[in-house]
Design a protein around this motif. Structure first.
Motif, short mmCIF file in Angstrom:
data_model
loop_
_atom_site.label_atom_id
_atom_site.label_comp_id
_atom_site.label_asym_id
_atom_site.label_seq_id
_atom_site.Cartn_x
_atom_site.Cartn_y
_atom_site.Cartn_z
N LEU A 248 0.86 -1.18 -0.10
CA LEU A 248 -0.10 -0.22 -0.17
C LEU A 248 0.83 1.43 0.16
O LEU A 248 0.69 2.09 -0.67
CB LEU A 248 -0.91 0.10 1.08
CG LEU A 248 -2.14 -0.87 1.00
CD1 LEU A 248 -3.05 -0.46 2.44
CD2 LEU A 248 -2.84 -0.66 -0.22
N ILE A 249 1.92 1.27 0.85
CA ILE A 249 2.62 2.67 0.94
C ILE A 249 3.18 3.08 -0.20
O ILE A 249 3.64 4.19 -0.66
CB ILE A 249 3.57 2.37 1.90
CG1 ILE A 249 4.22 3.86 2.46
CG2 ILE A 249 4.90 1.35 1.84
CD1 ILE A 249 3.19 4.83 3.16
N PHE B 166 0.84 10.25 2.86
CA PHE B 166 0.68 8.89 3.41
C PHE B 166 2.22 8.77 4.04
O PHE B 166 2.92 8.51 3.16
CB PHE B 166 0.21 7.94 2.74
CG PHE B 166 -1.37 8.00 2.67
CD1 PHE B 166 -2.34 7.15 3.48
CD2 PHE B 166 -1.78 8.91 1.32
CE1 PHE B 166 -3.64 7.41 3.30
CE2 PHE B 166 -3.11 8.64 1.24
CZ PHE B 166 -4.09 8.15 2.30
N MET B 167 2.34 8.51 5.31
CA MET B 167 3.59 8.05 5.96
C MET B 167 3.47 6.99 6.91
O MET B 167 2.49 6.89 7.79
CB MET B 167 4.07 9.29 6.71
CG MET B 167 5.57 9.04 7.19
SD MET B 167 6.31 10.68 7.92
CE MET B 167 6.94 11.27 6.53
N VAL C 133 -0.32 6.45 8.27
CA VAL C 133 -1.39 7.57 8.47
C VAL C 133 -1.44 8.50 7.32
O VAL C 133 -0.38 8.60 6.50
CB VAL C 133 -1.10 8.37 9.71
CG1 VAL C 133 -0.95 7.53 10.92
CG2 VAL C 133 0.31 9.19 9.73
N ASN C 134 -2.61 9.10 7.06
CA ASN C 134 -2.67 10.28 6.10
C ASN C 134 -2.57 11.43 6.92
O ASN C 134 -3.28 12.01 7.56
CB ASN C 134 -4.05 9.94 5.53
CG ASN C 134 -4.43 11.24 4.33
OD1 ASN C 134 -3.50 12.04 4.34
ND2 ASN C 134 -5.24 11.13 3.62
N PHE C 135 -1.11 12.13 6.54
CA PHE C 135 -1.01 13.43 7.32
C PHE C 135 -1.94 14.47 7.08
O PHE C 135 -2.27 15.43 7.93
CB PHE C 135 0.41 14.00 6.74
CG PHE C 135 1.27 13.72 7.52
CD1 PHE C 135 1.54 14.91 8.45
CD2 PHE C 135 2.23 12.71 7.77
CE1 PHE C 135 2.29 14.72 9.57
CE2 PHE C 135 3.23 12.61 8.85
CZ PHE C 135 3.21 13.68 9.50
N CYS D 21 12.20 10.52 10.98
CA CYS D 21 11.70 10.79 9.35
C CYS D 21 10.36 11.52 9.51
O CYS D 21 10.14 12.77 8.79
CB CYS D 21 11.40 9.62 8.81
SG CYS D 21 10.92 9.59 7.05
N LEU D 22 9.45 11.21 10.34
CA LEU D 22 8.23 12.06 10.48
C LEU D 22 8.65 13.43 11.05
O LEU D 22 7.75 14.28 10.48
CB LEU D 22 7.51 11.23 11.90
CG LEU D 22 6.18 11.80 12.33
CD1 LEU D 22 5.15 11.68 11.05
CD2 LEU D 22 5.74 11.35 13.59
N LEU D 23 9.38 13.59 12.07
CA LEU D 23 9.73 14.85 12.45
C LEU D 23 10.20 15.80 11.42
O LEU D 23 9.99 17.02 11.32
CB LEU D 23 10.59 15.06 13.65
CG LEU D 23 9.94 14.37 14.97
CD1 LEU D 23 11.10 14.33 16.22
CD2 LEU D 23 8.82 15.10 15.34
#
Length: 109
Positions: A53-54, A61-62, A70-72, A99-101
């Protein structure tokens, strides 16, 4: 015009169900299946892996955990090691946090 499509289809029970990417809140992995949580408290269980999916999802999306994407666009806020989307609290794994930050930094005003 943006040539990126804003929807997809998933096949369930001999039906093809149209899903708008903006309506997807997050996706939870269950081995070879995923649970796709969408607006209006609906969810779909679908035979696909998170990895598959990713690769097909748009950039907003991350992956934030071994078992969550999640959909940001739908994140309400970030608190400690969690993302809050409506009434859902999704854990951010240590391995995905940097990576998220970095992504969040790019969005800061």
């Amino acid at each position: 015009m943006n040539n990126q499509q804003d929807f997809t289809f998933i096949k369930m029970d001999k039906k093809l169900i149209k899903l708008r990417f903006d309506d997807i809140l997050f996706v939870k992995g269950l081995g070879n299946y995923v649970e796709i949580f969408v607006r209006n408290n609906k969810k779909y269980v679908y035979y696909k892996t998170l990895k598959d999916l990713i690769e097909r999802f748009p950039d907003e999306f991350m992956r934030v955990h071994h078992s969550n994407i999640v959909n940001f666009k739908n994140v309400d806020y970030v608190e400690d090691n969690h993302l809050i989307i409506g009434e859902y609290k999704i854990t951010i794994a240590k391995s995905y946090k940097d990576c998220l930050l970095n992504s969040i930094d790019k969005l800061l005003l």
